[in-house]
Design an enzyme around this catalytic site. Structure first.
Site, PDB file in Angstrom:
ATOM      1  N   SER A 208       3.759  -2.109  10.219  1.00  0.00           N
ATOM      2  CA  SER A 208       5.219  -2.185  10.362  1.00  0.00           C
ATOM      3  C   SER A 208       5.801  -3.529   9.932  1.00  0.00           C
ATOM      4  O   SER A 208       6.777  -4.020  10.519  1.00  0.00           O
ATOM      5  CB  SER A 208       5.647  -1.843  11.797  1.00  0.00           C
TER       6      SER A 208
ATOM      7  N   GLU B 276      -6.593   4.832   8.150  1.00  0.00           N
ATOM      8  CA  GLU B 276      -6.349   6.252   7.870  1.00  0.00           C
ATOM      9  C   GLU B 276      -7.606   6.895   7.291  1.00  0.00           C
ATOM     10  O   GLU B 276      -7.895   8.067   7.528  1.00  0.00           O
ATOM     11  CB  GLU B 276      -5.140   6.391   6.928  1.00  0.00           C
TER      12      GLU B 276
ATOM     13  N   ASN C  35       0.868  -1.181   0.000  1.00  0.00           N
ATOM     14  CA  ASN C  35       0.000   0.000   0.000  1.00  0.00           C
ATOM     15  C   ASN C  35       0.901   1.226   0.000  1.00  0.00           C
ATOM     16  O   ASN C  35       1.503   1.563   1.016  1.00  0.00           O
ATOM     17  CB  ASN C  35      -0.892  -0.040   1.254  1.00  0.00           C
ATOM     18  N   TRP C  36       0.998   1.854  -1.161  1.00  0.00           N
ATOM     19  CA  TRP C  36       1.930   2.979  -1.301  1.00  0.00           C
ATOM     20  C   TRP C  36       1.401   4.263  -0.669  1.00  0.00           C
ATOM     21  O   TRP C  36       2.114   5.259  -0.594  1.00  0.00           O
ATOM     22  CB  TRP C  36       2.249   3.212  -2.792  1.00  0.00           C
ATOM     23  N   LYS C  37       0.142   4.251  -0.262  1.00  0.00           N
ATOM     24  CA  LYS C  37      -0.471   5.441   0.359  1.00  0.00           C
ATOM     25  C   LYS C  37      -0.251   6.664  -0.547  1.00  0.00           C
ATOM     26  O   LYS C  37      -0.244   6.523  -1.768  1.00  0.00           O
ATOM     27  CB  LYS C  37       0.049   5.639   1.789  1.00  0.00           C
TER      28      LYS C  37
ATOM     29  N   GLY D 119       2.986  -1.118   4.225  1.00  0.00           N
ATOM     30  CA  GLY D 119       3.063   0.311   3.914  1.00  0.00           C
ATOM     31  C   GLY D 119       4.483   0.736   3.578  1.00  0.00           C
ATOM     32  O   GLY D 119       4.982   0.517   2.472  1.00  0.00           O
ATOM     33  N   GLY D 120       5.162   1.324   4.561  1.00  0.00           N
ATOM     34  CA  GLY D 120       6.489   1.904   4.342  1.00  0.00           C
ATOM     35  C   GLY D 120       7.472   0.983   3.638  1.00  0.00           C
ATOM     36  O   GLY D 120       8.199   1.410   2.731  1.00  0.00           O
TER      37      GLY D 120
ATOM     38  N   GLU E 172      -5.163  -4.632  10.769  1.00  0.00           N
ATOM     39  CA  GLU E 172      -4.076  -3.671  10.955  1.00  0.00           C
ATOM     40  C   GLU E 172      -4.298  -2.927  12.266  1.00  0.00           C
ATOM     41  O   GLU E 172      -5.066  -1.947  12.304  1.00  0.00           O
ATOM     42  CB  GLU E 172      -4.063  -2.660   9.802  1.00  0.00           C
TER      43      GLU E 172
ATOM     44  N   GLY F   8       2.995   2.329  10.778  1.00  0.00           N
ATOM     45  CA  GLY F   8       3.971   3.396  10.606  1.00  0.00           C
ATOM     46  C   GLY F   8       4.741   3.730  11.873  1.00  0.00           C
ATOM     47  O   GLY F   8       5.397   4.764  11.955  1.00  0.00           O
TER      48      GLY F   8
ATOM     49  N   HIS G 129      -9.489   1.495   5.218  1.00  0.00           N
ATOM     50  CA  HIS G 129      -8.176   1.614   5.863  1.00  0.00           C
ATOM     51  C   HIS G 129      -8.327   2.531   7.081  1.00  0.00           C
ATOM     52  O   HIS G 129      -9.101   3.481   7.053  1.00  0.00           O
ATOM     53  CB  HIS G 129      -7.151   2.181   4.878  1.00  0.00           C
TER      54      HIS G 129
HETATM   55  P1  13P Z   1       3.255   0.433   7.607  1.00  0.00           P
HETATM   56  O1  13P Z   1       3.703  -0.874   7.011  1.00  0.00           O
HETATM   57  O2  13P Z   1       3.985   1.614   7.103  1.00  0.00           O
HETATM   58  O3  13P Z   1       3.170   0.342   9.103  1.00  0.00           O
HETATM   59  O4  13P Z   1       1.729   0.646   7.103  1.00  0.00           O
HETATM   60  C1  13P Z   1       0.823  -0.388   7.237  1.00  0.00           C
HETATM   61  C2  13P Z   1      -0.406  -0.047   6.497  1.00  0.00           C
HETATM   62  O5  13P Z   1      -1.153   0.828   6.882  1.00  0.00           O
HETATM   63  C3  13P Z   1      -0.686  -0.779   5.251  1.00  0.00           C
HETATM   64  O6  13P Z   1      -1.962  -0.518   4.795  1.00  0.00           O
END
Ligand code: 13P
Length: 255
Positions: A217, A102, A10-12, A238-239, A172, A178, A100
């Protein structure tokens, strides 16, 4: 039937379309056919990069799957700034992330909206990745299971057993996103096992087909221990998905 692993990056809100093309090309070079036989690999770029990434995937016959990060549930109309599921389907999008944390936290998305989005995604023959997860306060108060159980029930309300078998759920925990603070694999298994039990209570053996991912993470160092758990079928990353080398190492977690 065995559930095939699924790992989605997930590149956000990262990467313009030129960067996205490079990222997917680099990822492709780092993966072998064997990897795709073992794991379904997906990337979820921002909307503005979907068309470019789709074109590269098709032109180079890549086995990378395409995901969108969100959708609206309406078909079309006066919804400035929104994107309809039919538009995503036309781009050969395979998966759409809905709910999600967020989006739930920053944009106030409710379980009802997540539910309508999941249904709209299915109506256009794509697969929803429905995200659930508790906050740190909820975990500390001892209500994490109630919170996640309620999200599962409300977000998936009214789906058929066939759809439950096809859907992807991503657990999640918000405190792990993050933050570099991953859930203990045993705790992640406990919650994901609980989610599968709740699905089984309502939809019977379809729950054995549902792929349930862990997110929060994830990195090359912790993915192996997470994937070793029996109910965990993959990761939403994510990251660590922004660097193709790192993401390829997550995908090849057994090496
Ligand atoms: P991180 O891997 O950066 O913690 O993000 C997880 C995430 O929200 C994937 O959708």
């Amino acid at each position: 039937m065995a559930r095939k692993d699924l790992i989605v990056g997930n590149w956000k809100m990262n990467s313009n379309h030129l960067e996205a093309i490079q990222m997917v090309q680099k990822l492709h070079y780092r993966l072998d056919p064997d990897d795709y036989d073992r794991v379904d690999v997906g990337v979820a770029p921002p909307f503005t990069s979907l068309r470019s990434v789709q074109t590269v995937i098709e032109a180079d016959h890549m086995r990378i799957q395409l995901a969108a990060q969100n959708t609206h549930f309406e078909e079309k109309g006066a919804y400035t700034g929104e994107v309809a599921p039919s538009m995503l389907a036309k781009l050969s999008v395979d998966y759409v992330i809905v709910g999600h944390s967020e989006r739930r936290q920053i944009f106030d998305e409710t379980d009802d909206w997540v539910n309508r989005k999941a249904k709209a995604v299915f109506a256009h023959e794509m697969t929803p990745i429905v995200c659930v997860g508790e906050s740190l306060e909820e975990r500390e108060e001892g209500i994490a299971f109630d919170r996640v159980g309620s999200q599962v029930q409300l977000s998936l309300a009214g789906l058929s057993a066939e759809q439950i078998g096809a859907i992807v759920v991503a657990y999640e925990p918000i405190w792990a996103i993050g933050t570099g603070r991953t859930a203990d694999p045993a705790d992640a298994q406990e919650m994901i096992g609980f989610i599968r039990d709740r699905l089984r209570d309502q939809w019977g053996e379809a729950a054995d087909e549902t792929r349930i991912l862990y997110g929060g993470s994830v990195n090359p160092g912790n993915i192996g221990a997470i994937m070793a758990k029996k109910d965990i079928d993959g990761g939403l990353v994510g990251g660590a998905s922004l660097d193709p080398d790192t993401f390829a190492a997550v995908v090849r977690y057994w090496i």
